[in-house]
Design a protein around this motif. Structure first.
Motif, PDB file in Angstrom:
ATOM      1  N   TRP A  62       0.848  -1.183   0.000  1.00  0.00           N
ATOM      2  CA  TRP A  62       0.000   0.000   0.000  1.00  0.00           C
ATOM      3  C   TRP A  62       0.887   1.239   0.000  1.00  0.00           C
ATOM      4  O   TRP A  62       1.813   1.359   0.803  1.00  0.00           O
ATOM      5  N   TYR A  63       0.564   2.147  -0.936  1.00  0.00           N
ATOM      6  CA  TYR A  63       1.259   3.419  -1.047  1.00  0.00           C
ATOM      7  C   TYR A  63       0.270   4.566  -0.860  1.00  0.00           C
ATOM      8  O   TYR A  63      -0.889   4.467  -1.238  1.00  0.00           O
ATOM      9  N   GLN A  64       0.786   5.650  -0.345  1.00  0.00           N
ATOM     10  CA  GLN A  64       0.036   6.905  -0.296  1.00  0.00           C
ATOM     11  C   GLN A  64       0.720   7.891  -1.236  1.00  0.00           C
ATOM     12  O   GLN A  64       1.940   8.042  -1.192  1.00  0.00           O
ATOM     13  N   GLN A  65      -0.074   8.533  -2.085  1.00  0.00           N
ATOM     14  CA  GLN A  65       0.497   9.517  -3.000  1.00  0.00           C
ATOM     15  C   GLN A  65      -0.286  10.821  -2.905  1.00  0.00           C
ATOM     16  O   GLN A  65      -1.468  10.877  -3.245  1.00  0.00           O
ATOM     17  N   LYS A  66       0.381  11.863  -2.461  1.00  0.00           N
ATOM     18  CA  LYS A  66      -0.229  13.173  -2.415  1.00  0.00           C
ATOM     19  C   LYS A  66       0.115  13.936  -3.686  1.00  0.00           C
ATOM     20  O   LYS A  66       1.029  13.564  -4.425  1.00  0.00           O
ATOM     21  N   SER A  67      -0.637  14.985  -3.912  1.00  0.00           N
ATOM     22  CA  SER A  67      -0.537  15.730  -5.163  1.00  0.00           C
ATOM     23  C   SER A  67       0.890  16.158  -5.447  1.00  0.00           C
ATOM     24  O   SER A  67       1.571  16.700  -4.576  1.00  0.00           O
ATOM     25  N   SER A  68       1.332  15.899  -6.676  1.00  0.00           N
ATOM     26  CA  SER A  68       2.657  16.304  -7.167  1.00  0.00           C
ATOM     27  C   SER A  68       3.802  15.676  -6.382  1.00  0.00           C
ATOM     28  O   SER A  68       4.911  16.215  -6.362  1.00  0.00           O
ATOM     29  N   GLN A  69       3.540  14.556  -5.753  1.00  0.00           N
ATOM     30  CA  GLN A  69       4.599  13.850  -5.019  1.00  0.00           C
ATOM     31  C   GLN A  69       4.727  12.422  -5.519  1.00  0.00           C
ATOM     32  O   GLN A  69       3.830  11.888  -6.175  1.00  0.00           O
ATOM     33  N   ALA A  70       5.833  11.806  -5.180  1.00  0.00           N
ATOM     34  CA  ALA A  70       6.030  10.399  -5.501  1.00  0.00           C
ATOM     35  C   ALA A  70       5.225   9.539  -4.525  1.00  0.00           C
ATOM     36  O   ALA A  70       4.917   9.974  -3.407  1.00  0.00           O
ATOM     37  N   PRO A  71       4.878   8.325  -4.917  1.00  0.00           N
ATOM     38  CA  PRO A  71       4.212   7.427  -3.974  1.00  0.00           C
ATOM     39  C   PRO A  71       5.105   7.136  -2.775  1.00  0.00           C
ATOM     40  O   PRO A  71       6.328   7.006  -2.903  1.00  0.00           O
ATOM     41  N   LYS A  72       4.459   7.007  -1.618  1.00  0.00           N
ATOM     42  CA  LYS A  72       5.179   6.746  -0.378  1.00  0.00           C
ATOM     43  C   LYS A  72       4.674   5.424   0.189  1.00  0.00           C
ATOM     44  O   LYS A  72       3.483   5.261   0.417  1.00  0.00           O
ATOM     45  N   LEU A  73       5.587   4.501   0.411  1.00  0.00           N
ATOM     46  CA  LEU A  73       5.202   3.188   0.911  1.00  0.00           C
ATOM     47  C   LEU A  73       4.725   3.283   2.352  1.00  0.00           C
ATOM     48  O   LEU A  73       5.402   3.857   3.214  1.00  0.00           O
ATOM     49  N   LEU A  74       3.545   2.708   2.606  1.00  0.00           N
ATOM     50  CA  LEU A  74       3.009   2.653   3.967  1.00  0.00           C
ATOM     51  C   LEU A  74       3.395   1.331   4.647  1.00  0.00           C
ATOM     52  O   LEU A  74       3.890   1.319   5.768  1.00  0.00           O
ATOM     53  N   PHE A  75       3.121   0.243   3.954  1.00  0.00           N
ATOM     54  CA  PHE A  75       3.461  -1.089   4.461  1.00  0.00           C
ATOM     55  C   PHE A  75       3.306  -2.097   3.339  1.00  0.00           C
ATOM     56  O   PHE A  75       2.780  -1.781   2.274  1.00  0.00           O
ATOM     57  N   HIS A  76       3.790  -3.318   3.608  1.00  0.00           N
ATOM     58  CA  HIS A  76       3.567  -4.373   2.638  1.00  0.00           C
ATOM     59  C   HIS A  76       3.463  -5.714   3.344  1.00  0.00           C
ATOM     60  O   HIS A  76       3.925  -5.890   4.478  1.00  0.00           O
ATOM     61  N   TYR A  77       2.811  -6.642   2.670  1.00  0.00           N
ATOM     62  CA  TYR A  77       2.722  -8.022   3.125  1.00  0.00           C
ATOM     63  C   TYR A  77       3.593  -8.890   2.227  1.00  0.00           C
ATOM     64  O   TYR A  77       3.453  -8.874   1.007  1.00  0.00           O
ATOM     65  N   TYR A  78       4.465  -9.623   2.858  1.00  0.00           N
ATOM     66  CA  TYR A  78       5.225 -10.657   2.163  1.00  0.00           C
ATOM     67  C   TYR A  78       4.577 -11.962   2.597  1.00  0.00           C
ATOM     68  O   TYR A  78       4.795 -12.443   3.703  1.00  0.00           O
ATOM     69  N   ASP A  79       3.782 -12.520   1.702  1.00  0.00           N
ATOM     70  CA  ASP A  79       2.897 -13.635   2.084  1.00  0.00           C
ATOM     71  C   ASP A  79       2.017 -13.152   3.235  1.00  0.00           C
ATOM     72  O   ASP A  79       1.304 -12.154   3.087  1.00  0.00           O
ATOM     73  N   LYS A  80       2.074 -13.783   4.393  1.00  0.00           N
ATOM     74  CA  LYS A  80       1.251 -13.344   5.522  1.00  0.00           C
ATOM     75  C   LYS A  80       2.005 -12.412   6.464  1.00  0.00           C
ATOM     76  O   LYS A  80       1.423 -11.919   7.441  1.00  0.00           O
ATOM     77  N   ASP A  81       3.258 -12.207   6.199  1.00  0.00           N
ATOM     78  CA  ASP A  81       4.082 -11.374   7.075  1.00  0.00           C
ATOM     79  C   ASP A  81       3.882  -9.890   6.776  1.00  0.00           C
ATOM     80  O   ASP A  81       4.120  -9.441   5.652  1.00  0.00           O
ATOM     81  N   ASN A  94       4.823  -5.985   7.068  1.00  0.00           N
ATOM     82  CA  ASN A  94       6.020  -5.149   7.204  1.00  0.00           C
ATOM     83  C   ASN A  94       5.616  -3.687   7.166  1.00  0.00           C
ATOM     84  O   ASN A  94       5.229  -3.165   6.115  1.00  0.00           O
ATOM     85  N   ASN A  95       5.711  -3.055   8.323  1.00  0.00           N
ATOM     86  CA  ASN A  95       5.290  -1.661   8.435  1.00  0.00           C
ATOM     87  C   ASN A  95       6.484  -0.743   8.229  1.00  0.00           C
ATOM     88  O   ASN A  95       7.585  -1.031   8.718  1.00  0.00           O
ATOM     89  N   GLU A  96       6.287   0.350   7.521  1.00  0.00           N
ATOM     90  CA  GLU A  96       7.345   1.348   7.413  1.00  0.00           C
ATOM     91  C   GLU A  96       7.418   2.126   8.716  1.00  0.00           C
ATOM     92  O   GLU A  96       6.402   2.382   9.360  1.00  0.00           O
ATOM     93  N   ALA A  97       8.626   2.522   9.074  1.00  0.00           N
ATOM     94  CA  ALA A  97       8.845   3.155  10.383  1.00  0.00           C
ATOM     95  C   ALA A  97       8.051   4.445  10.554  1.00  0.00           C
ATOM     96  O   ALA A  97       7.629   4.780  11.662  1.00  0.00           O
ATOM     97  N   ASP A  98       7.838   5.159   9.469  1.00  0.00           N
ATOM     98  CA  ASP A  98       7.171   6.455   9.589  1.00  0.00           C
ATOM     99  C   ASP A  98       5.689   6.411   9.228  1.00  0.00           C
ATOM    100  O   ASP A  98       5.055   7.452   9.063  1.00  0.00           O
ATOM    101  N   THR A  99       5.119   5.221   9.129  1.00  0.00           N
ATOM    102  CA  THR A  99       3.682   5.112   8.864  1.00  0.00           C
ATOM    103  C   THR A  99       2.916   5.347  10.164  1.00  0.00           C
ATOM    104  O   THR A  99       3.162   4.674  11.163  1.00  0.00           O
ATOM    105  N   PRO A 100       1.995   6.310  10.161  1.00  0.00           N
ATOM    106  CA  PRO A 100       1.249   6.607  11.404  1.00  0.00           C
ATOM    107  C   PRO A 100       0.414   5.407  11.858  1.00  0.00           C
ATOM    108  O   PRO A 100      -0.059   4.607  11.050  1.00  0.00           O
ATOM    109  N   ASP A 101       0.199   5.326  13.166  1.00  0.00           N
ATOM    110  CA  ASP A 101      -0.598   4.240  13.744  1.00  0.00           C
ATOM    111  C   ASP A 101      -2.039   4.260  13.257  1.00  0.00           C
ATOM    112  O   ASP A 101      -2.756   3.261  13.372  1.00  0.00           O
ATOM    113  N   ASN A 102      -2.449   5.389  12.761  1.00  0.00           N
ATOM    114  CA  ASN A 102      -3.793   5.564  12.225  1.00  0.00           C
ATOM    115  C   ASN A 102      -4.067   4.655  11.024  1.00  0.00           C
ATOM    116  O   ASN A 102      -5.214   4.394  10.674  1.00  0.00           O
TER     117      ASN A 102
END
Lengths: 115, 114
Positions: free
Chosen positions: A34-53, A55-63
């Motif tokens: 999952w990526y978040q992309q704001k206007s005129s910016q590059a996509p920013k990775l929020l987290f990903h699943y490797y199979d069932k695992d 993986n949260n990015e360190a700067d992804t808000p708890d929200n």
């Protein structure tokens, strides 16, 4: 055609009202992002699943939370959306091979508006 | 640190002109992958090409060509005889073979005028 599907394409929610975005894939890829992309910016990775695992990015808000009930589906939950969470949310998938990652294929995105 | 720089924020050309989009990357990985994605106004990121760090062969696909040079850490993208449908934001990206994390450049907005 094998593809990545995101629903809905446009989502409007109210400040503080929980919202869930969905992503499904027919590519049978084992990694989903999952990526978040704001206007005129590059996509920013929020987290990903490797199979069932998860993986949260360190700067992804708890929200922001995610669920992957099976290989094909992945959900993005925003527990209390703020005005700053208005953005395009992109889902992507890839498969791993011989220990390495391959190219990511993106869905059309969900544009979230927070009122 | 890993980083991708696309120095050109916006480029405007007239149809049928050739245009080159620049991409410079930084990584300490010995194995990595480079990509170009196209993002038209509809918003979907469309995969264009993947290049492995150990394969410096240039590639041509129709009007598109890519020049990968490890000596200068560059992976430039050229569109020959541009068309209005080429108008989009183009992202160069670097993938670490170990983490699977895709590092995007800031994107170059290409406008092709009729």
């Amino acid at each position: 055609d094998a593809m990545v599907i995101q629903n809905p394409r446009y989502q409007v929610t109210q400040f503080g009202k929980p919202v869930t975005l969905s992503c499904s894939q027919t590519l049978n890829h084992n990694v989903m992002y999952w990526y978040q992309q704001k206007s005129s910016q590059a996509p920013k990775l929020l987290f990903h699943y490797y199979d069932k695992d998860f993986n949260n990015e360190a700067d992804t808000p708890d929200n922001f939370q995610s669920r992957r009930p099976n290989t094909s589906f992945c959900f993005l939950d925003i527990r209390s959306p703020g005005l700053g969470d208005a953005a395009m949310y992109l889902c992507a998938t890839s498969r791993t091979g011989t220990g390495s990652y391959n190219e990511q294929f993106f869905g059309p995105g969900t544009r979230l508006t927070v009122l | 640190a890993q980083k991708v720089t696309q120095a050109q924020t916006e480029i405007s050309v007239v149809e049928k002109e050739d245009v080159t989009l620049d991409c410079v990357y930084e990584t300490r990985d010995t194995t990595y992958y480079l990509f170009w994605y196209k993002q038209p106004p509809s918003g979907e990121l469309v995969f264009l090409i993947r290049r492995n760090s150990f394969d410096e062969q240039n590639e041509i696909s129709g009007r598109y060509s890519w020049n990968f040079q490890k000596s200068t850490s560059s992976f430039n993208f050229t569109i020959t005889a541009s068309q209005v449908v080429d108008s989009a934001v183009y992202f160069c990206a670097l993938l670490s073979g170990n983490t699977g994390k895709l590092i995007f450049g800031q994107g170059t907005t290409l406008q092709v005028k009729p």
